[in-house]
Write a protein that holds these residues in place. Structure first.
Motif, PDB file in Angstrom:
ATOM      1  N   ALA A  62       0.834  -1.210   0.000  1.00  0.00           N
ATOM      2  CA  ALA A  62       0.000   0.000   0.000  1.00  0.00           C
ATOM      3  C   ALA A  62       0.869   1.261   0.000  1.00  0.00           C
ATOM      4  CB  ALA A  62      -0.930  -0.008   1.214  1.00  0.00           C
ATOM      5  N   ILE A  63       1.921   1.250   0.814  1.00  0.00           N
ATOM      6  CA  ILE A  63       2.834   2.395   0.866  1.00  0.00           C
ATOM      7  C   ILE A  63       3.531   2.583  -0.480  1.00  0.00           C
ATOM      8  CG2 ILE A  63       4.975   3.264   1.903  1.00  0.00           C
ATOM      9  CD1 ILE A  63       4.093   1.902   4.524  1.00  0.00           C
ATOM     10  N   SER A  64       3.930   1.485  -1.098  1.00  0.00           N
ATOM     11  CA  SER A  64       4.597   1.551  -2.402  1.00  0.00           C
ATOM     12  C   SER A  64       3.671   2.126  -3.469  1.00  0.00           C
ATOM     13  CB  SER A  64       5.078   0.160  -2.827  1.00  0.00           C
ATOM     14  OG  SER A  64       6.031  -0.344  -1.906  1.00  0.00           O
ATOM     15  N   ILE A  65       2.404   1.685  -3.459  1.00  0.00           N
ATOM     16  CA  ILE A  65       1.423   2.211  -4.419  1.00  0.00           C
ATOM     17  C   ILE A  65       1.245   3.713  -4.225  1.00  0.00           C
ATOM     18  CG2 ILE A  65      -1.006   2.181  -5.102  1.00  0.00           C
ATOM     19  CD1 ILE A  65      -1.029  -0.811  -4.393  1.00  0.00           C
ATOM     20  N   LEU A  66       1.153   4.127  -2.956  1.00  0.00           N
ATOM     21  CA  LEU A  66       1.014   5.549  -2.644  1.00  0.00           C
ATOM     22  C   LEU A  66       2.183   6.356  -3.198  1.00  0.00           C
ATOM     23  CD1 LEU A  66      -0.225   7.973  -1.034  1.00  0.00           C
ATOM     24  CD2 LEU A  66       1.255   7.269   0.858  1.00  0.00           C
ATOM     25  N   LEU A  67       3.403   5.923  -2.902  1.00  0.00           N
ATOM     26  CA  LEU A  67       4.588   6.692  -3.284  1.00  0.00           C
ATOM     27  C   LEU A  67       4.828   6.669  -4.797  1.00  0.00           C
ATOM     28  CD1 LEU A  67       7.036   5.816  -0.372  1.00  0.00           C
ATOM     29  CD2 LEU A  67       5.571   7.814  -0.638  1.00  0.00           C
ATOM     30  N   ILE A  68       4.532   5.538  -5.435  1.00  0.00           N
ATOM     31  CA  ILE A  68       4.650   5.481  -6.898  1.00  0.00           C
ATOM     32  C   ILE A  68       3.654   6.449  -7.532  1.00  0.00           C
ATOM     33  CG2 ILE A  68       4.263   4.035  -8.934  1.00  0.00           C
ATOM     34  CD1 ILE A  68       5.373   1.677  -7.282  1.00  0.00           C
ATOM     35  N   GLY A  69       2.438   6.485  -6.961  1.00  0.00           N
ATOM     36  CA  GLY A  69       1.432   7.431  -7.454  1.00  0.00           C
ATOM     37  C   GLY A  69       1.879   8.869  -7.289  1.00  0.00           C
ATOM     38  N   ILE A  70       2.478   9.181  -6.134  1.00  0.00           N
ATOM     39  CA  ILE A  70       2.961  10.546  -5.887  1.00  0.00           C
ATOM     40  C   ILE A  70       4.081  10.904  -6.861  1.00  0.00           C
ATOM     41  CG2 ILE A  70       4.186  12.008  -4.225  1.00  0.00           C
ATOM     42  CD1 ILE A  70       2.628  10.617  -2.004  1.00  0.00           C
ATOM     43  N   LEU A  71       4.977   9.957  -7.120  1.00  0.00           N
ATOM     44  CA  LEU A  71       6.066  10.208  -8.073  1.00  0.00           C
ATOM     45  C   LEU A  71       5.517  10.528  -9.471  1.00  0.00           C
ATOM     46  CD1 LEU A  71       8.696   7.476  -7.092  1.00  0.00           C
ATOM     47  CD2 LEU A  71       8.875   9.945  -6.741  1.00  0.00           C
ATOM     48  N   LEU A  72       4.485   9.797  -9.870  1.00  0.00           N
ATOM     49  CA  LEU A  72       3.873  10.050 -11.177  1.00  0.00           C
ATOM     50  C   LEU A  72       3.189  11.421 -11.213  1.00  0.00           C
ATOM     51  CD1 LEU A  72       2.296   6.539 -11.913  1.00  0.00           C
ATOM     52  CD2 LEU A  72       4.313   7.550 -12.999  1.00  0.00           C
ATOM     53  N   ILE A  73       2.504  11.768 -10.122  1.00  0.00           N
ATOM     54  CA  ILE A  73       1.836  13.071 -10.046  1.00  0.00           C
ATOM     55  C   ILE A  73       2.861  14.202 -10.055  1.00  0.00           C
ATOM     56  CG2 ILE A  73       0.451  14.572  -8.554  1.00  0.00           C
ATOM     57  CD1 ILE A  73      -1.017  12.007  -7.626  1.00  0.00           C
ATOM     58  N   GLU A  74       3.962  14.012  -9.337  1.00  0.00           N
ATOM     59  CA  GLU A  74       5.012  15.033  -9.308  1.00  0.00           C
ATOM     60  C   GLU A  74       5.666  15.196 -10.682  1.00  0.00           C
ATOM     61  OE1 GLU A  74       7.779  14.188  -6.203  1.00  0.00           O
ATOM     62  OE2 GLU A  74       6.559  15.214  -4.691  1.00  0.00           O
ATOM     63  N   ALA A  75       5.747  14.107 -11.432  1.00  0.00           N
ATOM     64  CA  ALA A  75       6.298  14.197 -12.794  1.00  0.00           C
ATOM     65  C   ALA A  75       5.414  15.087 -13.666  1.00  0.00           C
ATOM     66  CB  ALA A  75       6.415  12.805 -13.404  1.00  0.00           C
ATOM     67  N   ILE A  76       4.092  14.996 -13.456  1.00  0.00           N
ATOM     68  CA  ILE A  76       3.155  15.864 -14.172  1.00  0.00           C
ATOM     69  C   ILE A  76       3.326  17.311 -13.702  1.00  0.00           C
ATOM     70  CG2 ILE A  76       0.706  16.357 -14.585  1.00  0.00           C
ATOM     71  CD1 ILE A  76       0.176  13.352 -14.155  1.00  0.00           C
TER      72      ILE A  76
END
Length: 214
Positions: free
Chosen positions: A171-185
């Motif tokens: 769950a933590i990994s999914i959260l942080l991967i999602g944040i990384l993708l959002i930050e890339a945007i």
């Protein structure tokens, strides 16, 4: 004689129309160019882009809550799904709350920066340039930290193989991967605004009396 007068009149009208068109086009071009080069307009676009990021956080939170719901329905007694449920529920609620606070932060930032712009454009430019330099530095730091946490979470899953803890780590990994993708945007608007600020330092538009605040 009439031909000479007519030729003179035609020439005069031609020059008048030509100069008028030139003036209109040149004036409109200058206004458009100033609007494009005005750093406050770039700031408005930057804030709009950053506020839209809060919706991405909301969508990420909803996605995690869906995972939590599915995990609870699929196998509520299983330790792995129990950990995934708790981890997804907690991270989902936190990122949704974070998106709400991030939107409010940008609203307050806009009011503060707009006030500085109205008072003194030079102070606005210097403050924003310094702020965006810090944003870019922090961006790189957060990217590194989040990547390290993801690697550690995967390491915990592989090394310890504890079902409940593994569920939480996923769950933590999914959260942080999602944040990384959002930050890339988000990075595109950050880079663009930073570039516009640097251009404004070599431009006189910031010192003009014309207001662009709408």
């Amino acid at each position: 004689m009439k031909l000479q007068k007519q030729s003179f009149l035609d020439c005069f009208l031609f020059l008048y129309i030509e100069n008028t068109i030139y003036f209109i086009l040149n004036n409109n071009f200058c206004i458009l160019y100033q609007a494009l080069m005005n750093p406050f307009k770039s700031f408005q676009n930057y804030i709009a882009a950053q506020k839209s990021i809060s919706f991405y956080f909301l969508f990420l939170g909803i996605f995690l809550l869906v995972i939590a719901a599915v995990s609870n329905l699929y196998s509520p007694e299983d330790a792995f799904y129990g950990g995934l449920f708790i981890g997804s529920l907690t991270t989902g609620l936190l990122i949704m709350l974070g998106g709400f606070f991030y939107r409010n932060f940008n609203d307050k930032l806009f009011i503060s920066v707009e006030s500085n712009y109205k008072k003194d454009k030079a102070i606005f430019l210097n403050n924003e340039t310094n702020r965006m330099e810090k944003v870019l530095d922090d961006f790189s730091s957060f990217q590194i930290i989040f990547t390290i946490i993801i690697i550690l979470a995967i390491g915990v899953i592989i090394s310890f193989k504890i079902p409940y803890i593994s569920g939480i780590c996923i769950a933590i990994s999914i959260l942080l991967i999602g944040i990384l993708l959002i930050e890339a945007i988000s990075k595109y608007s950050i880079d663009h605004y930073s570039e516009e600020l640097l251009k404004a330092h070599s431009s006189n538009f910031i010192l003009q009396d014309t207001e662009y605040i709408s």
